[in-house]
Every structure is written in structure tokens, then in C-alpha cells.
Design an enzyme around this catalytic site. Structure first.
Site, PDB file in Angstrom:
ATOM      1  N   ASN A   1       6.117   6.753 -10.880  1.00 51.46           N
ATOM      2  CA  ASN A   1       6.017   6.856  -9.423  1.00 51.46           C
ATOM      3  C   ASN A   1       7.285   7.532  -8.919  1.00 51.46           C
ATOM      4  OD1 ASN A   1       5.810   6.523  -6.686  1.00 51.46           O
ATOM      5  ND2 ASN A   1       5.989   4.290  -6.700  1.00 51.46           N
TER       6      ASN A   1
ATOM      7  N   LYS B   1       8.004   8.499  -5.997  1.00 54.13           N
ATOM      8  CA  LYS B   1       8.329   8.179  -4.600  1.00 54.13           C
ATOM      9  C   LYS B   1       8.650   9.488  -3.855  1.00 54.13           C
ATOM     10  CE  LYS B   1       9.556   3.595  -6.121  1.00 54.13           C
ATOM     11  NZ  LYS B   1      10.301   2.369  -5.937  1.00 54.13           N
TER      12      LYS B   1
ATOM     13  N   HIS C   1       1.599  -0.239  -2.562  1.00 48.78           N
ATOM     14  CA  HIS C   1       2.967  -0.393  -3.077  1.00 48.78           C
ATOM     15  C   HIS C   1       3.773  -1.227  -2.083  1.00 48.78           C
ATOM     16  CE1 HIS C   1       7.047   0.532  -4.320  1.00 48.78           C
ATOM     17  NE2 HIS C   1       6.541   0.867  -5.488  1.00 48.78           N
TER      18      HIS C   1
ATOM     19  N   GLU D   1       6.623  -0.931  -0.929  1.00 50.02           N
ATOM     20  CA  GLU D   1       7.321  -0.141   0.106  1.00 50.02           C
ATOM     21  C   GLU D   1       6.360   0.194   1.241  1.00 50.02           C
ATOM     22  OE1 GLU D   1       8.895   2.783  -2.597  1.00 50.02           O
ATOM     23  OE2 GLU D   1      10.261   1.244  -3.382  1.00 50.02           O
TER      24      GLU D   1
ATOM     25  N   GLU E   1       4.721  -5.868  -9.406  1.00 49.49           N
ATOM     26  CA  GLU E   1       6.077  -5.378  -9.140  1.00 49.49           C
ATOM     27  C   GLU E   1       6.801  -6.365  -8.227  1.00 49.49           C
ATOM     28  OE1 GLU E   1       6.394  -0.823  -9.600  1.00 49.49           O
ATOM     29  OE2 GLU E   1       5.655  -1.201  -7.585  1.00 49.49           O
TER      30      GLU E   1
ATOM     31  N   GLY F   1      14.134  -1.005  -7.901  1.00 47.99           N
ATOM     32  CA  GLY F   1      15.304  -0.196  -7.570  1.00 47.99           C
ATOM     33  C   GLY F   1      16.613  -0.968  -7.575  1.00 47.99           C
TER      34      GLY F   1
ATOM     35  N   SER G   1      12.527  -1.751 -12.103  1.00 49.89           N
ATOM     36  CA  SER G   1      13.686  -1.447 -12.943  1.00 49.89           C
ATOM     37  C   SER G   1      13.345  -1.345 -14.441  1.00 49.89           C
ATOM     38  CB  SER G   1      14.818  -2.462 -12.710  1.00 49.89           C
ATOM     39  OG  SER G   1      15.247  -2.408 -11.368  1.00 49.89           O
TER      40      SER G   1
HETATM   41  P1  13P Z   1      12.136   1.275 -10.043  1.00 49.01           P
HETATM   42  O1  13P Z   1      11.648   1.525 -11.446  1.00 49.01           O
HETATM   43  O2  13P Z   1      13.041   2.363  -9.534  1.00 49.01           O
HETATM   44  O3  13P Z   1      12.714  -0.098  -9.902  1.00 49.01           O
HETATM   45  O4  13P Z   1      10.844   1.321  -9.095  1.00 49.01           O
HETATM   46  C1  13P Z   1       9.740   0.566  -9.405  1.00 49.01           C
HETATM   47  C2  13P Z   1       8.635   0.963  -8.525  1.00 49.01           C
HETATM   48  O5  13P Z   1       8.623   0.665  -7.334  1.00 49.01           O
HETATM   49  C3  13P Z   1       7.527   1.755  -9.103  1.00 49.01           C
HETATM   50  O6  13P Z   1       6.446   1.808  -8.247  1.00 49.01           O
END
Ligand code: 13P
Length: 256
Positions: A10, A12, A100, A102, A172, A178, A217
Site C-alpha cells: 500500500n 498510500k 483502511h 486512515e 492492521e 507507521g 510496520s
Molecule cells: P506501515 O507498514 O507503514 O506501518 O503501514 C501499514 C499500512 O497501513 C498498510 O496499509
């Protein structure tokens, strides 16, 4: 019943279409054919990159699936700034991330909205990757399992029994995204097993077939242990998917 792991990147809101082309070319170079024997791989660039990457995957017969990070539930209409699943289908997108964290927190996506999107993605011949996960406060207060259960039942509410079997769910935990803090493999396994039991309760055969990814992560060092867990069938990778070599090392976790 063996489930083929799905490793998804992903991106982003990162990499413009020039950078995306370079990234996918490097990734293709890093991976060997046998890497695809045992896993499926999808890359989820921003919308503006999709056409470029689709053309590249097609021309060079790459083995990745093209993925998207979101879509609207409707096929068309007066929804300024939105992208429809019908448009993604035309771009040969295979997997669409929906719900997601976010988007749940920054764009107010509810379980109802996520459910409508998941249904629509299937209706357009693609597979949704439905994201769920608790916040740190929810985990610390002991409510993680029930929060995730509510997200799973709510977000899958509009799917047929067959669709439940084909689906991908990404667990997640919000506090692991992150932050460099990964859930321990044991904690991730416990929650993924719980998610599987929730799906099993809705439709028993789907429980053994649904693929459950872990995200938060994930990197080349922790992927092997996470992926060795019984109920973890792949990874949804953010930061470590932006660099071809690190993503390739996660994809080839079985060689480690
Ligand atoms: P990270 O791997 O940067 O922690 O992000 C995970 C994520 O949100 C994947 O959708």
C-alpha cells in the site's frame, strides 16, 4: 486447506507515476519467478499512477496484481473527486483496499460505508481487502477483540456467502501503522484467529478460505515470523513497500 499468501504494497500518497514506473521495474527485477509460485503479490499505487503501471504490467507480462487504495461504492454519478469501481475494473485492477484505518479516521468511513464499498468491488469483478484494527486506547482498555469483531461483522454485512470465501481481510492495529511497533506474532495470530472465527460463525466454509493479512510496520526482519503463524495469510505493507529491495525481501519470506 492451504491458503496462498497475498503480500500487498500500500503506497498510500507516495510516488508519482514516473517514480511508480521505476519502482515496479526494480521490483520486477528483484523478484525471481519462483517467488510467485507460493505467493500472490499486489501493488496499490495512487490513482494517478494506475494507468502507467497497468500498461507496464501488461507489456512486460509481470506477475503482480494491480491494486487500488480505495474507491466509491457507486459506479458513476455526481461525486466530485471520487473514483468508481467500474473505472478501476477497466484498468484491470484486481484488489481494492477498503476501510483502511486512515480512511476510517480521516474521512469518517463507517462500517456501513465500508460494507457498501466491499459489495460494489465484488460486483465489479474485483476482490476487496477489508481493513480492520483497534486503536491503542481500545487495546489498553481490553476492548480490542470486540472492536475488531464489530468492524468485521459490520463491514462484511452486505456480502454473499461465496464472496466471504474469496475476500481478503487485513488486520492492521492502528497503533502499529507507521510507528515501527509491530504486534508480536503471537498477538497478531490471536486476533487473526479471532477474525477467522467471526467469519466462520457467519458461514463455516468461508472461515477456512478467507485470507487474513497482517499489517502494521511489517518489514523484511519481522515478516518471516508473522507469516509463519497459522491464521496469517500475508501482509499489507506500507512504508517498506516503497522501496523495491525491501518489499522484494518481504515477498520472498519463504526463502529466509
Ligand atoms: P506501515 O507498514 O507503514 O506501518 O503501514 C501499514 C499500512 O497501513 C498498510 O496499509
Amino acid at each position: 486447506m492451504s491458503r496462498i499468501p497475498l503480500i500487498s504494497g500500500n503506497w498510500k500518497m507516495n510516488l508519482n507515476h514516473f517514480e511508480a514506473i521505476q519502482m515496479v521495474q526494480k521490483l520486477s527485477y528483484e523478484l525471481r519467478n519462483h517467488d510467485y509460485d507460493a505467493v500472490e503479490v499486489s501493488v496499490h499505487p495512487p490513482y494517478t499512477d494506475l494507468r502507467s503501471i497497468q500498461t507496464l504490467i501488461d507489456a512486460d507480462r509481470m506477475h503482480f496484481h494491480l491494486g487500488a487504495q480505495n474507491c466509491h461504492a457507486e459506479s458513476s454519478g455526481a461525486f466530485t473527486g471520487e473514483v468508481s469501481p467500474a473505472m478501476l475494473q477497466k484498468l484491470e485492477v484486481g484488489f481494492v483496499i477498503v476501510g483502511h484505518s486512515e480512511r476510517r479516521s480521516l474521512s469518517g468511513e463507517t462500517n456501513e460505508i465500508v460494507a457498501a464499498k466491499a459489495k460494489s468491488v465484488f460486483a465489479h469483478g474485483m476482490v476487496p481487502i477489508v481493513c480492520v484494527g483497534e486503536t491503542l486506547e481500545e487495546r489498553e482498555s481490553g476492548g480490542a477483540e470486540s472492536v475488531v469483531e464489530t468492524q468485521v461483522t459490520g463491514s462484511l454485512a452486505d456480502l454473499s456467502k461465496d464472496q466471504l470465501s474469496e475476500l481478503v481481510i487485513a488486520y492492521e492495529p492502528v497503533w502499529a501503522i507507521g510507528t515501527g511497533k509491530t504486534a508480536s506474532a503471537e498477538d497478531a495470530q490471536l486476533m487473526c484467529a479471532h477474525i477467522r472465527s467471526v467469519v466462520t460463525a457467519i458461514h463455516k466454509p468461508a472461515g477456512t478460505k478467507v485470507r487474513i493479512q497482517y499489517g502494521g510496520s511489517v518489514n523484511a526482519s519481522n515478516a518471516v515470523e508473522l507469516m509463519s503463524m497459522e491464521d496469517i495469510d500475508g501482509a499489507l505493507v506500507g512504508g517498506a513497500s516503497l522501496e523495491a529491495a525491501s518489499f522484494a525481501r518481504i515477498v520472498s519470506f519463504q526463502d529466509a
